[in-house]
Write a protein that holds these residues in place. Structure first.
Motif, mmCIF file in Angstrom:
data_model
loop_
_atom_site.group_PDB
_atom_site.id
_atom_site.type_symbol
_atom_site.label_atom_id
_atom_site.label_comp_id
_atom_site.label_asym_id
_atom_site.label_seq_id
_atom_site.Cartn_x
_atom_site.Cartn_y
_atom_site.Cartn_z
ATOM 1 N N ARG A 75 56.750 -7.548 43.446
ATOM 2 C CA ARG A 75 55.933 -6.916 42.410
ATOM 3 C C ARG A 75 54.565 -7.569 42.328
ATOM 4 O O ARG A 75 53.551 -6.901 42.105
ATOM 5 C CB ARG A 75 56.639 -6.987 41.057
ATOM 6 N N CYS A 125 52.249 -4.569 37.035
ATOM 7 C CA CYS A 125 53.130 -5.147 38.055
ATOM 8 C C CYS A 125 53.179 -6.663 37.941
ATOM 9 O O CYS A 125 54.261 -7.278 38.008
ATOM 10 C CB CYS A 125 52.647 -4.755 39.449
ATOM 11 N N VAL A 159 54.491 0.570 44.213
ATOM 12 C CA VAL A 159 55.766 -0.142 44.370
ATOM 13 C C VAL A 159 56.696 0.587 45.327
ATOM 14 O O VAL A 159 57.470 -0.040 46.063
ATOM 15 C CB VAL A 159 56.449 -0.343 43.000
ATOM 16 N N CYS A 175 62.453 -3.782 42.282
ATOM 17 C CA CYS A 175 61.158 -3.737 41.598
ATOM 18 C C CYS A 175 61.122 -2.630 40.554
ATOM 19 O O CYS A 175 60.696 -2.831 39.412
ATOM 20 C CB CYS A 175 60.032 -3.529 42.609
#
Length: 268
Positions: free
Chosen positions: A114, A74, A24, A35
């Motif tokens: 994400r 995620c 990320v 995120c």
């Protein structure tokens, strides 16, 4: 950017924390910051832990599926961000939701970001054949999730929809991805179903489905909040807390870089 993770004796948490940051980012951009704000502090990390434990249960190691497990997390958290937008929910895990903190447009993009990070992570580890098979399982689960979310919007507020309909929504939204995490963990280390049975092991994805259905509360008839208020342009400065309110905004907000149309109150 320093990320706080709840104290735990489980060694998976620091491994997953580092892997999530790898995919990320560390918060150098607004996208990365939004995120990370949804990913940390993490929840139970149930799906990635199940993925890693399933790999170990059939003779593999947690390291073999670490990237895939982080990708599952995620994708799961991305679905929560979009779910909060649909439900117009200002709170997630006791903190302001992504949409409440950053605005609707920013939260939508952060959820997509994400998802893209998650897909990239899914496609990274192990032999190509196993990765492709595991990724197919995860993507199919995500398709079921989307169907469940749409079905939930159709029955919201309908107290006559019936228990079977609610259970079907629960399975699509929660159980299927939980089961997919278990199945993928086994696939990635080369296991196939008849090997599980020969070794007298429980097929992990079946357990995952049952676990997911039992974890989801039946809140589908909850009323909606009033519509989101327009926040104005993204350059607007988010106001500080009113008298008597605790300032729980992210430091990035306190510097006036983002916006929100009202301060966020601390959870009771």
């Amino acid at each position: 950017m320093s990320i706080a993770v709840p104290p735990t004796g489980d060694t998976y948490f620091p491994l997953l924390e580092a892997e999530l940051l790898r995919w990320v980012g560390s918060g150098d951009s607004l996208l990365e910051l939004a995120c990370l704000d949804a990913l940390f502090p993490p929840g139970k990390l149930l799906r990635p832990v199940l993925c890693m434990e399933s790999a170990k249960a059939v003779g593999g190691t947690a390291d073999q599926v670490l990237a895939f497990a982080a990708g599952i997390e995620c994708l799961h958290v991305a679905s929560l961000v979009h779910d909060d937008i649909i439900d117009q929910d200002p709170v997630r895990r006791g903190r302001a939701s992504n949409a409440e903190q950053y605005g609707l447009a920013e939260a939508l993009v952060a959820g997509d970001g994400r998802s893209m990070a998650g897909i990239a992570a899914l496609l990274s580890p192990g032999p190509a054949e196993h990765v492709l098979q595991a990724a197919r399982v995860a993507v199919q689960a995500l398709r079921h999730m989307c169907q469940g979310i749409m079905r939930e919007t159709e029955i919201r507020g309908d107290l006559t929809c019936g228990v079977p309909t609610v259970l079907n929504v629960m399975q699509a939204k929660t159980a299927v991805l939980t089961g997919a995490a278990c199945q993928a963990g086994a696939i990635l280390v080369g296991a196939i179903p008849h090997q599980h049975q020969a070794n007298c092991r429980i097929q992990p994805w079946r357990w995952g489905h049952g676990c997911g259905r039992r974890l989801t509360p039946a809140w589908f008839s909850a009323p909606r909040r009033p519509a989101w208020r327009h926040r104005g342009p993204s350059t607007a400065v988010r106001p500080g807390p009113a008298a008597g309110e605790q300032d729980i905004r992210h430091p990035y907000h306190r510097h006036g870089s983002l916006h929100c149309d009202h301060p966020t109150r601390a959870p009771p």
